[in-house]
Design an enzyme around this catalytic site. Sequence first.
Site, PDB file in Angstrom:
ATOM      1  N   HIS A  86      77.884 124.017  63.834  1.00  0.00           N
ATOM      2  CA  HIS A  86      78.417 124.174  63.055  1.00  0.00           C
ATOM      3  C   HIS A  86      77.399 124.167  61.639  1.00  0.00           C
ATOM      4  CE1 HIS A  86      82.018 123.719  59.714  1.00  0.00           C
ATOM      5  NE2 HIS A  86      80.812 122.623  59.959  1.00  0.00           N
ATOM      6  N   ASP A 135      82.978 125.338  67.095  1.00  0.00           N
ATOM      7  CA  ASP A 135      82.689 124.649  66.513  1.00  0.00           C
ATOM      8  C   ASP A 135      83.165 123.144  65.749  1.00  0.00           C
ATOM      9  OD1 ASP A 135      82.649 123.308  63.879  1.00  0.00           O
ATOM     10  OD2 ASP A 135      83.083 125.807  62.495  1.00  0.00           O
ATOM     11  N   SER A 180      81.030 126.738  55.398  1.00  0.00           N
ATOM     12  CA  SER A 180      81.788 124.858  55.756  1.00  0.00           C
ATOM     13  C   SER A 180      82.979 124.372  54.625  1.00  0.00           C
ATOM     14  CB  SER A 180      81.065 123.521  56.148  1.00  0.00           C
ATOM     15  OG  SER A 180      81.860 122.315  56.995  1.00  0.00           O
TER      16      SER A 180
END
Length: 317
Positions: free
Chosen positions: A293, A264, A130
């Site tokens: 995610h 996502d 991320s």
Amino acid sequence: RETGLHQRDEPQMDFMYCSGAATEVLKFGSCQLHSEHKVLFLIIPGNPGVVGFYRTFMQTLHAMFRYQYPVWAVSHAGHCVPPTSMDMVDDASSAEEDDVFGLNGQIEHKLAFLRTHVPKETSLVLVGHSIGCYIILEMMKRNPELKVLKAVMLFPTIERMAETPQGKVLTPVLCHMRYLAYLPLFLLSLLPDNIKAGLIKLVLGGISTLDSSVIQPTVGLLSGDSAANAMYMGGQEMRKVLERDNITIKKNLDKLIFYYGATDHWCPVQYYHDIKLDFPHGDFRLCENGFRHAFVLDAGRDVAKMVVEWIRGDLTR
């Protein structure tokens, strides 16, 4: 022999001040690096940057490479619960001046960690998750001397975060209404840990294959200032993660592997198609396994196995 194997799978937790802020480092394998350590795997987490979330993922990486390479994860500054002997910052005025809990401060914090704890000649396999992917690109840009063998970008939030479905929902919360969340967070922090754990299990109850090792780190997140620091960093992400850094990607294209989620909400599939168009020779993959995610909640082991397959060749050359 069995105990030896067991010990190799037992990580060590280290707490230290880095950039003046409390930092937690989870270490599988060697706890100190020496010249014989040619390669270090370093995990740069998402937000919240709690290393305990990555335990199963790291354990799998470590074991699948037959315990050859140390696998470390470094928390974001202020996202951990320091031991009672430590404050969140060792010098409040300099921490504030350097904005160590902000996005830029977190990037500098990772570079400071490498300078202090990793020998220059150690090659790095960086694994970002991320916002950790954005941080890795910034690290490579700010310090081109880093010996990066590979950088694996999992569910990368490296552009236009506020425009994503999740960003549209959370931007007003993180940027303008953050303080409203502080009171319930403070009240939650007063609850006994076993009640916090029960609440977390309730909230995550819909995940049938939940990795139980994430419960304890989540309890920690609700225990002090960690969640507030994570929200503060999140607000800055919405404001600052705008344009994709094509210059850094182009310079390092042969070292980068990107893995995009198929569903996502932080990183729409369109972003995958866009980046592939811009870099036809890059290594971009689209998830076919339905991983979320926040893959650490239930797929840490599966994602680690994939990462091993992708990079095994680069480590055995």
